[in-house]
Design a protein around this motif. Sequence first.
Motif, PDB file in Angstrom:
ATOM      1  N   ARG A 136      -4.197   5.518   4.602  1.00 40.36           N
ATOM      2  CA  ARG A 136      -3.566   6.620   3.874  1.00 40.36           C
ATOM      3  C   ARG A 136      -2.600   7.293   4.834  1.00 40.36           C
ATOM      4  NH1 ARG A 136      -5.886  10.102  -0.877  1.00 40.36           N
ATOM      5  NH2 ARG A 136      -5.737   7.958  -1.575  1.00 40.36           N
ATOM      6  N   ASN A 137      -1.317   7.310   4.477  1.00 40.49           N
ATOM      7  CA  ASN A 137      -0.308   7.877   5.377  1.00 40.49           C
ATOM      8  C   ASN A 137      -0.306   9.403   5.305  1.00 40.49           C
ATOM      9  OD1 ASN A 137       1.399   8.677   3.138  1.00 40.49           O
ATOM     10  ND2 ASN A 137       2.082   6.546   2.986  1.00 40.49           N
ATOM     11  N   ASP A 140      -0.218  11.509   2.233  1.00 43.69           N
ATOM     12  CA  ASP A 140      -1.467  11.445   1.469  1.00 43.69           C
ATOM     13  C   ASP A 140      -1.405  10.363   0.396  1.00 43.69           C
ATOM     14  OD1 ASP A 140      -4.112  12.271   1.178  1.00 43.69           O
ATOM     15  OD2 ASP A 140      -3.618  13.649  -0.460  1.00 43.69           O
ATOM     16  N   VAL A 141      -0.748   9.241   0.752  1.00 39.77           N
ATOM     17  CA  VAL A 141      -0.619   8.101  -0.146  1.00 39.77           C
ATOM     18  C   VAL A 141      -1.069   6.852   0.590  1.00 39.77           C
ATOM     19  CG1 VAL A 141       1.017   6.667  -1.446  1.00 39.77           C
ATOM     20  CG2 VAL A 141       1.332   9.155  -1.357  1.00 39.77           C
ATOM     21  N   ASP A 142      -1.829   5.981  -0.065  1.00 38.73           N
ATOM     22  CA  ASP A 142      -2.208   4.701   0.542  1.00 38.73           C
ATOM     23  C   ASP A 142      -0.982   3.795   0.623  1.00 38.73           C
ATOM     24  OD1 ASP A 142      -4.710   5.753   0.439  1.00 38.73           O
ATOM     25  OD2 ASP A 142      -5.614   4.132  -0.726  1.00 38.73           O
ATOM     26  N   GLN A 173      -9.573   0.246   3.104  1.00 38.59           N
ATOM     27  CA  GLN A 173      -8.365   0.732   2.449  1.00 38.59           C
ATOM     28  C   GLN A 173      -8.449   2.243   2.260  1.00 38.59           C
ATOM     29  OE1 GLN A 173      -5.754  -1.184   1.453  1.00 38.59           O
ATOM     30  NE2 GLN A 173      -4.598   0.352   0.308  1.00 38.59           N
ATOM     31  N   GLY A 174      -7.364   2.938   2.613  1.00 33.14           N
ATOM     32  CA  GLY A 174      -7.295   4.367   2.359  1.00 33.14           C
ATOM     33  C   GLY A 174      -7.864   5.264   3.433  1.00 33.14           C
TER      34      GLY A 174
END
Length: 200
Positions: A136-137, A140-142, A173-174
Motif C-alpha cells: 500500500r503506497n 493509501d492505495v495498493d 498484498q497491501g
Amino acid sequence: MRLRCLVVSMVSPFRHLPSFLCAMSGLAWLALFAPYASAQGTFSLKSTSFHAGNTVQAAQVFNQDDCQGGNRSPQLSWHDAPSGTRSFAITIFDEDAPGRGWWHWAVAGIPATVDSVPENASFSGYLKKVGAVEARNDFDVDGYGGPCPPPGKPHRYVITVYALNTADLRLAQGRPALMFDHEISTATLGSARLVVSYGR
C-alpha cells in the motif's frame, strides 16, 4: 604460481629467463580465466517509460485531485543480476517529499526467471499473474501511485530493482510500503536504479 616462479629462478641456468617465464605464465592464467571473470556484468536497470535524468511523462503521473495523468506503472527491464538471486523487488520513492519521503510503489515476489515488467503491470493483472505482491503506497492505495508533488521545485523519484536471496519475504498484498522496504533490505544481494524528476 609465485612458488613455481621461485623454483624456476633457483634451478634455471639461464638467469634472465625466470621473470619472462613467470610473466608468460601469468598471462596464460589470465587468458584462461578472464572469460569467467567478465561473464558476470554489472546489474543494470533500463526503462522505455522512464529515462534517467529526464522528466516523468503524463502516462506515469498520478491521476487524482489536481494531478491529471495516466497513473500507469513504468516498463522496467534489468540485466546481469547477482549470482544466487531467488527473486526481485521494485520500489519507487520520492526522496524530496517532506519528512521521511513518499513511497509510490513497492513490489516483492517477482520470480527470478522474470527480467522485465511491462508498462501498467500494477493494474493490468500482470504482477498477480507472476505471483508478486504490492504494498500500500503513501496515497493509501495498493499498487502504483505516480508522481504528484506540490507545486514548486521538481522532485526526484528513485526507481530501484533489488535482487534478493529469497523467494519468500512473507509479505502480503497491501502491507505498508515501509514494511516492504524493511524486508527487502534484509535480503538484498544487489540493486540497480535510475532517477527521474517531475514538478508542477
